[in-house]
Structures are given as C-alpha cells and as structure tokens.
Design a protein around this motif. Structure first.
Motif, mmCIF file in Angstrom:
data_model
loop_
_atom_site.group_PDB
_atom_site.id
_atom_site.type_symbol
_atom_site.label_atom_id
_atom_site.label_comp_id
_atom_site.label_asym_id
_atom_site.label_seq_id
_atom_site.Cartn_x
_atom_site.Cartn_y
_atom_site.Cartn_z
ATOM 1 N N ASN A 68 -6.977 10.380 5.790
ATOM 2 C CA ASN A 68 -5.766 9.584 5.980
ATOM 3 C C ASN A 68 -5.896 8.170 5.426
ATOM 4 O OD1 ASN A 68 -4.421 11.694 7.267
ATOM 5 N ND2 ASN A 68 -5.167 11.083 9.269
ATOM 6 N N ALA A 69 -7.083 7.606 5.454
ATOM 7 C CA ALA A 69 -7.277 6.209 5.070
ATOM 8 C C ALA A 69 -7.636 6.017 3.599
ATOM 9 C CB ALA A 69 -8.368 5.574 5.939
ATOM 10 N N PHE A 70 -8.284 6.992 2.988
ATOM 11 C CA PHE A 70 -8.803 6.829 1.630
ATOM 12 C C PHE A 70 -7.671 6.737 0.617
ATOM 13 C CE2 PHE A 70 -10.603 8.540 -2.352
ATOM 14 C CZ PHE A 70 -11.617 7.624 -2.534
ATOM 15 N N ASN A 71 -7.715 5.684 -0.208
ATOM 16 C CA ASN A 71 -6.673 5.469 -1.215
ATOM 17 C C ASN A 71 -7.221 5.319 -2.614
ATOM 18 O OD1 ASN A 71 -3.725 5.117 -0.309
ATOM 19 N ND2 ASN A 71 -4.952 4.307 1.372
ATOM 20 N N THR A 129 -15.630 0.443 -6.296
ATOM 21 C CA THR A 129 -14.754 -0.053 -5.243
ATOM 22 C C THR A 129 -13.948 1.103 -4.658
ATOM 23 O OG1 THR A 129 -14.579 -2.152 -6.454
ATOM 24 C CG2 THR A 129 -12.991 -1.765 -4.678
ATOM 25 N N TYR A 130 -13.909 1.126 -3.328
ATOM 26 C CA TYR A 130 -13.221 2.170 -2.575
ATOM 27 C C TYR A 130 -12.146 1.484 -1.730
ATOM 28 C CZ TYR A 130 -17.237 4.725 -4.146
ATOM 29 O OH TYR A 130 -18.195 5.279 -4.951
ATOM 30 N N PHE A 131 -10.904 1.959 -1.860
ATOM 31 C CA PHE A 131 -9.796 1.351 -1.126
ATOM 32 C C PHE A 131 -9.463 2.204 0.088
ATOM 33 C CE2 PHE A 131 -9.567 -0.557 -5.254
ATOM 34 C CZ PHE A 131 -9.282 -1.879 -4.944
ATOM 35 N N ILE A 132 -9.453 1.546 1.230
ATOM 36 C CA ILE A 132 -9.249 2.203 2.515
ATOM 37 C C ILE A 132 -8.072 1.527 3.210
ATOM 38 C CG2 ILE A 132 -10.303 2.736 4.748
ATOM 39 C CD1 ILE A 132 -11.795 4.053 2.399
ATOM 40 N N SER A 133 -7.090 2.313 3.612
ATOM 41 C CA SER A 133 -5.937 1.780 4.323
ATOM 42 C C SER A 133 -6.337 1.368 5.733
ATOM 43 C CB SER A 133 -4.840 2.842 4.398
ATOM 44 O OG SER A 133 -3.791 2.416 5.244
ATOM 45 N N ASN A 134 -5.727 0.297 6.212
ATOM 46 C CA ASN A 134 -5.936 -0.130 7.591
ATOM 47 C C ASN A 134 -5.108 0.694 8.561
ATOM 48 O OD1 ASN A 134 -7.674 -2.230 6.883
ATOM 49 N ND2 ASN A 134 -5.989 -3.653 6.604
ATOM 50 N N HIS A 135 -4.203 1.495 8.038
ATOM 51 C CA HIS A 135 -3.252 2.252 8.866
ATOM 52 C C HIS A 135 -3.559 3.739 8.781
ATOM 53 C CE1 HIS A 135 -1.147 -1.540 9.001
ATOM 54 N NE2 HIS A 135 -1.162 -1.562 7.670
ATOM 55 N N PHE A 136 -4.523 4.175 9.537
ATOM 56 C CA PHE A 136 -4.856 5.609 9.526
ATOM 57 C C PHE A 136 -4.780 6.099 10.903
ATOM 58 C CE2 PHE A 136 -8.765 3.189 9.865
ATOM 59 C CZ PHE A 136 -9.479 3.820 10.857
#
Length: 136
Positions: A68-71, A129-136
């Motif tokens: 859910n968080a991985f972008n 770089t790995y982008f992770i959402s704060n909204h998971f």
C-alpha cells in the motif's frame, strides 16, 4: 549425465540465501517476497534485512503495508530524483499541463519540496531512492 555450468560459489550463495529465507517467519517471508516483486536493486539477504529495518522505522512491518505504501524505486539519489518522481507522480495521476511547452517550465524539484515531501518519504538506500507514502 549433465554437467552443471554453475560455479560452486554460486550454488553455495543460493543455498545460503534459501537457508536465510527459510529461517524467517511466514510474515517476514511475505514481506521479502513483496519487496522482491516490486524492487530491482535489493538482491541479497543482507540488503533485504537492512531495507526491512529501514521500513520498520517508517512503521512498515507487513507485506500489505509495503504494498500500500510503496510508490516506486528510482536509480540514484538526490534532488534530481525528487524532481523525476514528482513529474512522474503528477503524470500518473492523470494531470496534464496545456499547452505542453509550459510543462517544461515547471520546477519539479520545487513541487517535491513544497507539496509532495509531506505525503511521501524518500528513502535513500544503497545508492537508490525508494518512495513510500505516509498514507498506508
């Protein structure tokens, strides 16, 4: 009779990885599998362990949370990557900038720093770089 073209070192590394993986709990294995499915640059046991530790710092401990968080995973680090992510995310959201020549004037790095950095974490790990959402 077939002869193996795999080196003994390669076979040993595969066996060691399998033993490491088998020693993990089912939940940890699911998280490792999800990371493996969604990333390209994390490849060995030590890297998985270190990356999972990083994710834990952001409250991500399960495969579902990671999914859910991985972008995205981007090769490289630094402000250029933040700009590329910003532009890509806006495009994926379906926003268009018309006329097109104006889109080349947007400071995508500023978009990251003024808006997106509050909703995403950029984890720099092993030169990527790995982008992770704060909204998971």
């Amino acid at each position: 009779m077939t002869t193996s073209t795999l080196s003994p070192e390669f076979i040993k590394a595969r066996e060691d990885f399998a033993a490491w993986y088998d020693a993990k709990s089912e939940d940890e294995q699911q998280l490792i599998d999800e990371i493996s499915d969604r990333t390209s640059f994390i490849i060995d046991a030590d890297e998985y362990d270190e990356f999972i530790d990083e994710l834990n710092d952001y409250g991500i401990t399960t495969a579902s949370q990671f999914e859910n968080a991985f972008n995205g995973e981007w090769e490289g680090t630094g402000e250029r990557i933040m700009a590329l992510f910003s532009e890509d995310l806006i495009e994926q959201c379906g926003y268009t900038i018309e006329p097109e020549f104006i889109s080349h004037c947007i400071d995508w790095e500023l978009v990251w720093y003024s808006s997106l950095r509050y909703d995403y974490n950029a984890i720099e790990f092993k030169g990527n770089t790995y982008f992770i959402s704060n909204h998971f």
